[in-house]
Structures are given as structure tokens and as C-alpha cells.
Write a protein that holds these residues in place. Structure first.
Motif, short mmCIF file in Angstrom:
data_model
loop_
_atom_site.label_atom_id
_atom_site.label_comp_id
_atom_site.label_asym_id
_atom_site.label_seq_id
_atom_site.Cartn_x
_atom_site.Cartn_y
_atom_site.Cartn_z
N GLN A 157 -8.07 -6.31 -11.29
CA GLN A 157 -8.76 -7.26 -9.98
C GLN A 157 -7.73 -7.31 -8.51
OE1 GLN A 157 -11.60 -10.50 -9.55
NE2 GLN A 157 -13.32 -8.78 -10.57
N ASP A 158 -8.38 -7.36 -7.68
CA ASP A 158 -7.56 -7.64 -6.14
C ASP A 158 -5.65 -6.86 -6.85
OD1 ASP A 158 -8.18 -10.34 -4.70
OD2 ASP A 158 -9.00 -10.55 -7.19
N PRO A 159 -6.43 -5.65 -6.42
CA PRO A 159 -4.43 -4.49 -6.95
C PRO A 159 -4.01 -4.83 -5.21
CG PRO A 159 -6.62 -3.16 -6.40
CD PRO A 159 -7.27 -4.65 -6.66
N THR A 160 -2.51 -4.83 -5.29
CA THR A 160 -1.99 -5.12 -4.44
C THR A 160 -0.44 -3.87 -4.74
OG1 THR A 160 -3.06 -7.59 -4.23
CG2 THR A 160 -0.79 -7.28 -2.97
N PRO A 161 -0.67 -2.72 -3.77
CA PRO A 161 0.88 -2.29 -3.75
C PRO A 161 1.90 -2.49 -3.10
CG PRO A 161 -0.99 -1.03 -2.51
CD PRO A 161 -1.27 -2.68 -2.81
N LEU A 162 3.27 -2.35 -3.35
CA LEU A 162 4.09 -2.62 -3.45
C LEU A 162 5.14 -1.56 -3.79
CD1 LEU A 162 5.24 -6.25 -3.35
CD2 LEU A 162 3.81 -5.39 -1.69
N VAL A 163 6.61 -0.52 -2.74
CA VAL A 163 7.17 0.43 -3.38
C VAL A 163 8.37 -0.43 -3.64
CG1 VAL A 163 8.57 2.23 -3.25
CG2 VAL A 163 6.03 2.10 -2.29
N HIS A 164 9.37 -0.64 -5.01
CA HIS A 164 10.25 -1.17 -5.46
C HIS A 164 11.12 0.18 -6.33
CE1 HIS A 164 13.41 -3.46 -6.95
NE2 HIS A 164 12.20 -3.35 -7.76
N ASN A 165 12.12 0.48 -6.32
CA ASN A 165 12.90 1.07 -6.93
C ASN A 165 12.28 3.01 -7.37
OD1 ASN A 165 15.48 -0.56 -7.30
ND2 ASN A 165 14.40 -1.23 -9.65
N GLY A 166 11.34 3.40 -6.08
CA GLY A 166 11.06 4.30 -5.79
C GLY A 166 9.04 4.49 -6.90
N LEU A 167 9.11 3.65 -7.52
CA LEU A 167 7.71 3.40 -8.02
C LEU A 167 6.87 2.91 -7.08
CD1 LEU A 167 8.89 2.03 -11.27
CD2 LEU A 167 8.88 4.29 -10.52
N ILE A 168 5.73 2.69 -7.72
CA ILE A 168 4.17 1.98 -6.98
C ILE A 168 4.67 0.47 -7.99
CG2 ILE A 168 2.47 1.31 -6.43
CD1 ILE A 168 2.85 5.08 -6.05
N TYR A 169 4.63 -0.46 -7.08
CA TYR A 169 4.51 -1.40 -8.08
C TYR A 169 2.96 -1.98 -7.56
CZ TYR A 169 8.13 -2.63 -10.34
OH TYR A 169 10.22 -2.18 -11.47
#
Ligand code: AAL
Length: 428
Positions: free
Chosen positions: A242-254
Motif C-alpha cells: 500500500q501507499d506506493p511512493t515513487p522517487l528516482v535514484h541512480n537511474g532507477l525508480i525507487y
């Protein structure tokens, strides 16, 4: 005593004396603190002060903040009759000269009738549930993802539905809720909880679905595949991600997300991490999950070379702001109070793959108006490298006595106290 044993005793005595000497040789902890103080032998508590927090001094700790709250205007709630809810806002993004936010919106003819939560997860579904295709079980049942825009972050204009419930059997046909936004390689992605049964049927079961678009205004297309699935049987997140929260780090989606593990009949909420180079998945869950042992709704933002996140409602470390230099191993960075429920920030560098995250100063959260129905509000804070707002960095803010007295004793507690009193009386 043999020579060998005598030698051992001597060595032992020497060690003890040396230990005591070390402890007492240093002068008392100084009144005026300089950097040198770090070189002394420190107690565990003072080690945390100097090595774990951004600064040993609360007002200088960039990851410490108080929170201020403001009602936002522009969104109506049918006189708070329970038929309209807005909750669990996404991060706020700035596009086309305005702020955008996405959120769970439920618009039903009646208010929720209540789900079955008694033993957390693994409930047996009720035989005759009170909810049906038009009557919601809980506040986020039969919901859609809507969005609003704003020029100033205080006055919002609702723009309409972003992600509708897809047709069966695409996950989310029962409800799509708790979205968050990602911008990746020029496209937009909304991640959300994709319910295929009413939340509250056996707990709060759901995987994460995703919809994508070329514009923050849509149209949004559902991916037919789940983006982040629940864990295999026996794994900590086997029932719900639940509560998925995406950020971009080192070219990947976190994606940071919430899961829950169980000791019979008690649910422990924790936060995990999953990464992918493809926004539609599959995502790989981190082998060290859960990476935060507390929290509930999820708010993360890049900070310096690492990432900071809120642990809000649940767990030993609730009401803390946490930091992971390596984006995985979180430490408590600050302990605070009155954190925003379901808060999510305006995070200008969420998707820039920054190596020097600047932090956040505001966002949206939600409050409940009645029977667990919810409305959006704004929070402000200073968790930013660029703002130094003394009013946000203080403590000792008095809270109205009425707030304390609202936390009154239950009848069962009063009875327990009366019994304690009686048993003391009987002893004499
Ligand atoms: C929230 C979130 C998720 C839960 C429910 C709706 O605040 O943690 O979205 O499923 O409660």
C-alpha cells in the motif's frame, strides 16, 4: 597459585584499572561545545547526538521540524454528510505553471458501513456483508483517483477524475485509492492501491496498480498488469502492498511502500522498498525489507545524497523523521509531534535523480470529519536545506488542555482503576 594463574590475575587487574582510569580520566563534559567533544568517550545517548542526527542541537537539525496546518479552499464535502471523501494525497508536482495533486476520492450515495478489522489481516469474509456494489465498506472503498490544481497551494480547483475504476478483472475494479505520481522519461505514472475486494472484507488486501499518460492532465491508461504485487504466502507483505511512493535514484525508480507483518492477531506496519528500471514493473523488492519498522502512510523525499521519510502513525518509531544515506538503511533523524496524517510533500527534485536533495517545506495531508470520512488540508514544515524558519525549529509549543482532556479514560479503564483502589482499601 601457579605462575600462569598469577599472571592471568595480574593482567585482569591491570585491565580493570586501565578501564576505570579511562572512564574517569576525562574531565566532565564541557559546558561550551566544540567539535573536539566528539573525540571524547561518549555515552550512547551523546553518540547519537553527535553521529546520528544532522546536528546535536535541535534547531540546527535540518531534518527536525514542527508542522503548521491550514485549511485549503475550493473542495466541497456535501456538508460533511459522509458521501464525499478526499484523502491520501500524492506528492505535489509543479507542471504547466501550477501545482498538481492526485488523491483518493469517494463519492457514494451513502457513507461507509464499516469493514471487518477485528483481527487485522486474515479475517474470514463476513457471510452477509453490509456493503455491496454501491454501498462502501470503508472510506477508501468504491473510490477513484481525482486531481486538483492550484497556483498558490492554498486554493485548489478540482479538475475531475484521473484514474477511474477499471473493468473487471483488471485489479482496481472494486476501488482505486491512495495514489502517488512519478514523472519518468517525459511520461507520467500514477501508482495506486488496486482493490479486487472491498477493503475490510478480510483486512485491507491489495496489490499496487499503475496507470500512465503523456500529460499530468491525462488521459490515463491502466496497465493491465499489477505493478507491485503482494508477497508470496508467508512473506511479510503477503496480503497488502500500500501507499506506493515513487522517487528516482541512480537511474532507477525507487518505490517505498507499506506492508504489514503479523504476530497472531496483531498487525505490525512497516515500510519496504522496491526498485525497477521500468515504471510498469516488474519491481524487485529489496532483500532487507522492511527498511523502516514503523509508519503508515508514506512520505519520502531526496535529502542530500540520501533519502528522508516520515514514520507517522504506527510502530516503536512513530512520529519520527528518518534518514538513509544509502536509500536503504534508515536511522532516526528527528523525533517530532503532530505529524501530518497521510502527508505527502511538494518534492521538486523527486524525479531529477539528484545527489543533493533539497528537502520539503509543505504538502497536503488529510483529517477526518466524521465516521472516518476525510478531507484534505495543507501542512507546512521546514525540512529543507534552503529554508531556515526558526518558528518551525522550536519546541515547547503548548497544546490546548482540551486536546489532552479529550484523551479521556474509557469505562474499562475506570473500572480497572476502581478495582485497584478497592483492593488497596481491602488490604488495610
Ligand atoms: C490509508 C493508507 C491506505 C490504506 C488506507 C487507505 O491512510 O495507509 O490507503 O489502505 O488508509
Amino acid at each position: 597459585m601457579k605462575f600462569n594463574s598469577l599472571l592471568k590475575v595480574l593482567v585482569l587487574l591491570l585491565c580493570i584499572f586501565e578501564g576505570i582510569g579511562k572512564t574517569y580520566a576525562q574531565n566532565a563534559f564541557p559546558y561550551s561545545i566544540t567539535n573536539d567533544v566528539k573525540n571524547r568517550e561518549l555515552s550512547a545517548a551523546m553518540k547519537r547526538s553527535f553521529y546520528q542526527y544532522q546536528s546535536p542541537f535541535l534547531p540546527e537539525n535540518e531534518l527536525y521540524s514542527q508542522f503548521r496546518y491550514t485549511r485549503i479552499s475550493g473542495l466541497g464535502y456535501n456538508n460533511n454528510d459522509g458521501t464525499v471523501t478526499r484523502r491520501d494525497p500524492s506528492k505535489i508536482i509543479f507542471e504547466n505553471g501550477k501545482y498538481y495533486v492526485y488523491y483518493t476520492k469517494r463519492q457514494t450515495s451513502v457513507k461507509p458501513v464499516g469493514g471487518v478489522w477485528t483481527s487485522g489481516y486474515q479475517n474470514t469474509p463476513p457471510v452477509n456483508p453490509k456493503w455491496n456494489d454501491t454501498i462502501p465498506s470503508v472510506d477508501w472503498d468504491l473510490a477513484e483517483i481525482w486531481y486538483a490544481t492550484s497556483i498558490d497551494g492554498f486554493n485548489w480547483v478540482e479538475q475531475g477524475v484521473a484514474v477511474k475504476r477499471p473493468a473487471k478483472p483488471t485489479p482496481g475494479w472494486r476501488s482505486v485509492a491512495t495514489p502517488d505520481i512519478l514523472k519518468f522519461k517525459g511520461k507520467y505514472y500514477l501508482y495506486y492501491q488496486a482493490f479486487v475486494e472491498a477493503p475490510g472484507t478480510r483486512g485491507d488486501y491489495c496489490p499496487v496498480g499503475v496507470a500512465y499518460s503523456d500529460s499530468p492532465d491525462g488521459p490515463w491508461l491502466h496497465s493491465t498488469k499489477v505493478a507491485l504485487d503482494t508477497g508470496a504466502k508467508g512473506e511479510w507483505d503477503q496480503y497488502a502492498v500500500q501507499d506506493p511512493t515513487p522517487l528516482v535514484h541512480n537511474g532507477l525508480i525507487y518505490i517505498y511502500y507499506k506492508g504489514a507483518f503479523n504476530r497472531p492477531n496483531t498487525v505490525f506496519v512497516a515500510l519496504g522498498l522496491a526498485t525497477s528500471d521500468n515504471p510498469l514493473g516488474p519491481f524487485q523488492k529489496h532483500p532487507l525489507n522492511p527498511v523502516i519498522n514503523s509508519g503508515h502512510e508514506v512520505c519520502f523525499f531526496p535529502f542530500k545524497e540520501g533519502v528522508a521519510g516520515f514514520a507517522i502513525t504506527d510502530g516503536n518509531e512513530h512520529f519520527t523523521i528518518q534518514y538513509a544515506k544509502d536509500w536503504v538503511n534508515f536511522e532516526i533523524a528527528a523525533i517530532t509531534e503532530m505529524m501530518p496524517l497521510g502527508g505527502n510533500g511538494f518534492v521538486p527534485d523527486a524525479f531529477t535523480d539528484t545527489k543533493d536533495g533539497r528537502g520539503i517545506t509543505w504538502g497536503l495531508c488529510f483529517f477526518r470529519y466524521s465516521d472516518d470520512c476525510s478531507y484534505l488540508a495543507r501542512f507546512d514544515c521546514d525540512l529543507s536545506q534552503d529554508v531556515h524558519d526558526k518558528e518551525m525549529k522550536g519546541n515547547h509549543y503548548p497544546i490546548d488542555a482540551e486536546v489532552y482532556f479529550k484523551k479521556s479514560l474509557s469505562e474499562a479503564q475506570k473500572e480497572r482503576i476502581q478495582k485497584q483502589n478497592e483492593s488497596l482499601q481491602n488490604e488495610h
